[in-house]
Enzyme design. Structure first.
Site, PDB file in Angstrom:
ATOM      1  N   LYS A 175       1.432   9.831   5.974  1.00 32.86           N
ATOM      2  CA  LYS A 175       1.484   8.476   6.404  1.00 32.86           C
ATOM      3  C   LYS A 175       2.297   7.756   5.702  1.00 32.86           C
ATOM      4  O   LYS A 175       2.636   6.831   5.251  1.00 32.86           O
ATOM      5  CB  LYS A 175      -0.035   7.933   5.115  1.00 32.86           C
ATOM      6  CG  LYS A 175      -1.112   8.436   6.222  1.00 32.86           C
ATOM      7  CD  LYS A 175      -2.183   7.503   6.063  1.00 32.86           C
ATOM      8  CE  LYS A 175      -3.424   7.679   6.402  1.00 32.86           C
ATOM      9  NZ  LYS A 175      -5.184   7.120   6.347  1.00 32.86           N
ATOM     10  N   TYR A 179     -15.396   1.214  -7.421  1.00 29.16           N
ATOM     11  CA  TYR A 179     -16.286   1.645  -7.193  1.00 29.16           C
ATOM     12  C   TYR A 179     -16.975   2.112  -8.503  1.00 29.16           C
ATOM     13  O   TYR A 179     -18.176   1.443  -9.169  1.00 29.16           O
ATOM     14  CB  TYR A 179     -15.509   3.439  -6.944  1.00 29.16           C
ATOM     15  CG  TYR A 179     -15.412   3.503  -5.104  1.00 29.16           C
ATOM     16  CD1 TYR A 179     -15.727   3.335  -4.256  1.00 29.16           C
ATOM     17  CD2 TYR A 179     -13.486   3.285  -5.727  1.00 29.16           C
ATOM     18  CE1 TYR A 179     -14.998   2.751  -2.971  1.00 29.16           C
ATOM     19  CE2 TYR A 179     -12.916   2.966  -4.028  1.00 29.16           C
ATOM     20  CZ  TYR A 179     -13.433   3.254  -2.892  1.00 29.16           C
ATOM     21  OH  TYR A 179     -12.769   3.652  -2.138  1.00 29.16           O
ATOM     22  N   LYS A 189       0.812  -1.146   0.000  1.00 26.50           N
ATOM     23  CA  LYS A 189      -0.172  -0.160  -0.487  1.00 26.50           C
ATOM     24  C   LYS A 189       0.695   1.109   0.045  1.00 26.50           C
ATOM     25  O   LYS A 189       1.437   1.725   1.472  1.00 26.50           O
ATOM     26  CB  LYS A 189      -0.957   0.346   1.205  1.00 26.50           C
ATOM     27  CG  LYS A 189      -1.944   1.519   0.980  1.00 26.50           C
ATOM     28  CD  LYS A 189      -2.884   0.922   2.408  1.00 26.50           C
ATOM     29  CE  LYS A 189      -3.827   2.380   2.226  1.00 26.50           C
ATOM     30  NZ  LYS A 189      -4.472   3.053   3.535  1.00 26.50           N
ATOM     31  N   SER A 208      -9.889   5.632  -4.913  1.00 30.10           N
ATOM     32  CA  SER A 208     -11.197   6.914  -5.698  1.00 30.10           C
ATOM     33  C   SER A 208     -10.587   8.210  -6.185  1.00 30.10           C
ATOM     34  O   SER A 208     -11.385   7.890  -7.169  1.00 30.10           O
ATOM     35  CB  SER A 208     -11.456   7.301  -3.764  1.00 30.10           C
ATOM     36  OG  SER A 208      -9.914   7.757  -3.264  1.00 30.10           O
ATOM     37  N   ARG A 265     -10.868  10.120   1.485  1.00 27.33           N
ATOM     38  CA  ARG A 265     -10.667  11.277   3.217  1.00 27.33           C
ATOM     39  C   ARG A 265     -11.976  12.161   2.747  1.00 27.33           C
ATOM     40  O   ARG A 265     -11.598  12.400   4.028  1.00 27.33           O
ATOM     41  CB  ARG A 265      -8.800  11.173   2.855  1.00 27.33           C
ATOM     42  CG  ARG A 265      -7.967  10.208   3.285  1.00 27.33           C
ATOM     43  CD  ARG A 265      -6.881  11.176   2.767  1.00 27.33           C
ATOM     44  NE  ARG A 265      -5.955  10.029   2.862  1.00 27.33           N
ATOM     45  CZ  ARG A 265      -4.792  10.077   2.715  1.00 27.33           C
ATOM     46  NH1 ARG A 265      -3.857  10.960   3.366  1.00 27.33           N
ATOM     47  NH2 ARG A 265      -3.646   9.185   3.051  1.00 27.33           N
ATOM     48  N   LYS A 284      -2.286  -1.922  -3.811  1.00 30.51           N
ATOM     49  CA  LYS A 284      -2.768  -0.401  -3.355  1.00 30.51           C
ATOM     50  C   LYS A 284      -2.525   0.976  -3.848  1.00 30.51           C
ATOM     51  O   LYS A 284      -1.449   0.889  -3.179  1.00 30.51           O
ATOM     52  CB  LYS A 284      -3.975  -0.845  -2.561  1.00 30.51           C
ATOM     53  CG  LYS A 284      -4.410   1.165  -2.293  1.00 30.51           C
ATOM     54  CD  LYS A 284      -5.548   0.541  -0.659  1.00 30.51           C
ATOM     55  CE  LYS A 284      -6.547   2.096  -0.345  1.00 30.51           C
ATOM     56  NZ  LYS A 284      -6.223   1.780   0.950  1.00 30.51           N
ATOM     57  N   GLU A 310       7.264  -6.733   1.052  1.00 29.37           N
ATOM     58  CA  GLU A 310       6.622  -7.149   1.614  1.00 29.37           C
ATOM     59  C   GLU A 310       5.251  -8.339   2.211  1.00 29.37           C
ATOM     60  O   GLU A 310       4.673  -8.933   3.211  1.00 29.37           O
ATOM     61  CB  GLU A 310       5.256  -5.385   1.496  1.00 29.37           C
ATOM     62  CG  GLU A 310       5.594  -4.428   2.928  1.00 29.37           C
ATOM     63  CD  GLU A 310       5.910  -3.842   4.085  1.00 29.37           C
ATOM     64  OE1 GLU A 310       4.911  -5.142   4.559  1.00 29.37           O
ATOM     65  OE2 GLU A 310       6.224  -3.212   4.049  1.00 29.37           O
TER      66      GLU A 310
HETATM   67  C1  PBG Z   1      -7.631   3.702   5.585  1.00 30.51           C
HETATM   68  C2  PBG Z   1      -7.960   3.776   4.074  1.00 30.51           C
HETATM   69  C3  PBG Z   1      -8.018   4.664   2.526  1.00 30.51           C
HETATM   70  C4  PBG Z   1      -8.579   4.047   2.002  1.00 30.51           C
HETATM   71  C5  PBG Z   1      -8.339   2.434   2.128  1.00 30.51           C
HETATM   72  N1  PBG Z   1      -8.841   1.995   3.399  1.00 30.51           N
HETATM   73  C6  PBG Z   1      -7.086   6.124   3.055  1.00 30.51           C
HETATM   74  C7  PBG Z   1      -5.672   5.955   3.227  1.00 30.51           C
HETATM   75  O1  PBG Z   1      -4.863   5.275   3.679  1.00 30.51           O
HETATM   76  O2  PBG Z   1      -5.743   7.229   3.679  1.00 30.51           O
HETATM   77  C8  PBG Z   1      -8.254   4.390   0.208  1.00 30.51           C
HETATM   78  C9  PBG Z   1      -9.103   3.852  -0.231  1.00 30.51           C
HETATM   79  C10 PBG Z   1      -9.688   4.448  -1.675  1.00 30.51           C
HETATM   80  O3  PBG Z   1      -8.468   5.546  -1.609  1.00 30.51           O
HETATM   81  O4  PBG Z   1     -10.434   4.273  -2.286  1.00 30.51           O
HETATM   82  N2  PBG Z   1      -6.968   3.272   6.003  1.00 30.51           N
END
Ligand code: PBG
Length: 326
Positions: A219, A315, A197, A276, A207, A250, A235
């Site tokens: 992050k 989505y 990720k 997203s 968010r 991701k 990982e």
């Molecule tokens: C949070 C989480 C995030 C997403 C899924 N779980 C956002 C982040 O890490 O800030 C993002 C999913 C998306 O953007 O569709 N743990």
């Protein structure tokens, strides 16, 4: 001398569908859904046209519609009220909280639907981080976070969750969660680890949907550097050893190379999260008439399959399943 003519295999739809290398089915898709408190609520998300925050009653209806279209797994993301967010994120394991109630509601109405629960503290944390934050130094505390994540996982398992998706990127969490689940007899709950990720700009609309952006900092001390792919292998190796059932990459589109690399090097199924921001870009361009919405959706999703993804969280799930029906 004859000439090689690859076009012969593209002459008509019959031959094209016979030599097609990748397939996309609704069964490959997982639909992420946002949940809010209330009744009869279906609140639009500005930056994600066509996506909503559903109250639990509406969530169940949406899940039914997806199930009927062949999308039989949903991933739930609760939007937690600001007043319930705390530094210790204790709402994350409230058995009467929005998350647990959403899981129970879907499993009651649709026992055959698979429900995936997110494991991370950001929607519940007043700091907006996936882990606990040291109030003095601002450091994201790894090992103390594991304990809270385990409570969250057990809370979801008791509510009937089928899959947990640790999206927090703390070290050692897969093994920690597996042990916690097994100790309580939840050996059938799958772990789909967000193993690679990345610290990405593509999470912006998510968010906004959950109002979960970090209050301070970013992050980058836990999510991966977009420049790295060997680190994704590391990982993945750890998550495999720690007992993950499925490995996820991701975001999706900007990381197709990582999906491909994991698929080549591991025997576990691979999932891709078409996030997203990727959704928002397609919708924005389509709304402007700059690209063809339906074509781009199906092309995007088949690219994940071609790269090696078995499963796609997207989505577009409902739209794609509807298109695939036709
Ligand atoms: C949070 C989480 C995030 C997403 C899924 N779980 C956002 C982040 O890490 O800030 C993002 C999913 C998306 O953007 O569709 N743990």
């Amino acid at each position: 001398m004859f000439m090689n003519r690859p076009r012969r295999n593209r002459r008509n739809e019959v031959i094209r569908s016979m030599v097609r290398e990748s397939q996309l089915l609704p069964a490959h898709l997982i639909a992420p859904l946002f949940v809010i408190e209330g009744k009869g609520q279906k609140v639009a998300i500005n930056s994600m046209p066509g996506q909503f925050r559903f109250s639990i009653d509406e969530l169940v209806k949406e899940a039914k519609a997806l199930f009927d279209l062949g999308v039989k797994t949903v991933a739930l993301f609760p939007a937690i009220e600001e007043k319930l967010k705390t530094p210790d994120a204790r709402e994350a394991f409230n058995p009467e909280g929005l998350n647990a109630r959403s899981i129970r509601a879907i499993k009651e109405a649709l026992p055959e639907m698979m429900v995936m629960g997110d494991i991370a503290l950001d929607p519940y944390s007043s700091d907006g981080h996936d882990g606990l934050v040291d109030s003095k130094t601002g450091e994201i505390l790894n090992d103390p976070t594991l304990e809270v994540l385990a409570k969250q996982a057990l809370c979801e398992a008791r509510a009937g969750v089928d899959i947990i998706g640790p999206s927090d990127m703390m070290d050692g969490r897969v093994a920690y969660l597996r042990n916690a689940l097994d100790k309580e007899g939840f050996h059938n709950v799958l772990i789909m680890s967000y193993c690679a990720k990345y610290a990405s700009g593509f999470y912006g609309p998510f968010r906004e949907a959950l109002d979960s952006a970090p209050k301070k900092g970013d992050k980058k001390t836990y999510q991966m550097d977009p420049a790295n792919s060997r680190e994704a292998l590391r990982e993945a190796m750890l998550d495999e050893e720690e007992g993950a059932d499925i490995l996820m990459v991701k975001p999706g589109l900007p990381y197709l190379d990582v999906i491909y690399r994991l698929k080549e090097n591991f025997t576990l199924p691979i999932a891709a999260y078409n996030v997203s921001g990727e959704y928002a870009m397609v919708k924005a361009a389509a709304q402007n008439g700059w690209i063809d919405n339906d074509k781009v959706i199906l092309e995007t999703l088949i690219s994940f399959r071609r790269a090696g993804a078995d499963i796609i969280l997207t989505y577009f799930a409902k739209e794609a399943a509807t298109l695939l029906r036709k």
